[in-house]
Design a protein around this motif. Structure first.
Motif, PDB file in Angstrom:
ATOM      1  N   ILE A  55       0.860  -1.468  -0.308  1.00  0.00           N
ATOM      2  CA  ILE A  55       0.065  -0.002   0.168  1.00  0.00           C
ATOM      3  C   ILE A  55       0.761   1.046   0.248  1.00  0.00           C
ATOM      4  CG2 ILE A  55      -2.171   1.306   1.308  1.00  0.00           C
ATOM      5  CD1 ILE A  55      -2.509  -1.278   2.598  1.00  0.00           C
ATOM      6  N   THR A  56       0.676   2.276  -1.424  1.00  0.00           N
ATOM      7  CA  THR A  56       1.163   3.095  -1.576  1.00  0.00           C
ATOM      8  C   THR A  56       0.875   4.739  -1.870  1.00  0.00           C
ATOM      9  OG1 THR A  56       3.185   1.654  -2.539  1.00  0.00           O
ATOM     10  CG2 THR A  56       3.306   4.641  -2.376  1.00  0.00           C
ATOM     11  N   PRO A  57       0.913   6.013  -0.388  1.00  0.00           N
ATOM     12  CA  PRO A  57      -0.004   6.203  -0.712  1.00  0.00           C
ATOM     13  C   PRO A  57      -0.113   7.203  -1.938  1.00  0.00           C
ATOM     14  CG  PRO A  57       1.774   6.439   1.557  1.00  0.00           C
ATOM     15  CD  PRO A  57       1.408   5.740   0.302  1.00  0.00           C
ATOM     16  N   PHE A  93      -4.712   5.889  -1.149  1.00  0.00           N
ATOM     17  CA  PHE A  93      -3.375   4.995  -1.621  1.00  0.00           C
ATOM     18  C   PHE A  93      -3.497   3.963  -2.960  1.00  0.00           C
ATOM     19  CE2 PHE A  93      -5.186   6.177   2.438  1.00  0.00           C
ATOM     20  CZ  PHE A  93      -2.987   6.043   3.286  1.00  0.00           C
ATOM     21  N   MET A 101      -3.657   4.872   7.407  1.00  0.00           N
ATOM     22  CA  MET A 101      -3.173   3.877   6.411  1.00  0.00           C
ATOM     23  C   MET A 101      -4.011   2.484   7.003  1.00  0.00           C
ATOM     24  SD  MET A 101      -0.888   1.895   5.260  1.00  0.00           S
ATOM     25  CE  MET A 101       0.520   2.568   4.234  1.00  0.00           C
ATOM     26  N   ALA A 121      -6.829   1.984   4.234  1.00  0.00           N
ATOM     27  CA  ALA A 121      -6.198   1.745   3.337  1.00  0.00           C
ATOM     28  C   ALA A 121      -5.896   0.179   3.567  1.00  0.00           C
ATOM     29  CB  ALA A 121      -5.208   2.472   3.113  1.00  0.00           C
TER      30      ALA A 121
END
Length: 86
Positions: free
Chosen positions: A10-12, A31, A61, A64
């Motif tokens: 998971i990447t912003p 995300f 997070m 997400a």
């Protein structure tokens, strides 16, 4: 993150585009989520995004991760088909 035997990255992302009710495009924070068969991240099964105020209630997070888990639960049958067909 690992979930149900899958590896989830998971990447912003601050450049997600979502369509507003009036039909215009909105640039959103959120995300990018990638699902892999193993920790080496060589075989990607899925990739999707989650934008704040669209798929996510807040920019966190935790939110997400829960969204990713829900999507994996919904897509597990398709994931199995992809793995068996590989």
């Amino acid at each position: 993150m690992q979930y149900k035997g899958y590896y989830v990255k998971i990447t912003p992302d601050q450049g997600l585009i979502r369509e507003a009710e009036n039909g215009t495009d909105n640039l959103c924070e959120g995300f990018r989520i990638e699902v892999f068969t193993d920790g080496s991240e060589k075989e990607k099964l899925d990739e999707f995004s989650a934008a704040v105020n669209y798929e996510l209630l807040e920019n966190s997070m935790r939110e997400a991760e829960q969204f990713a888990k829900d999507c994996i639960e919904c897509g597990m049958k398709e994931y199995y088909r992809n793995i068996e067909g590989a």
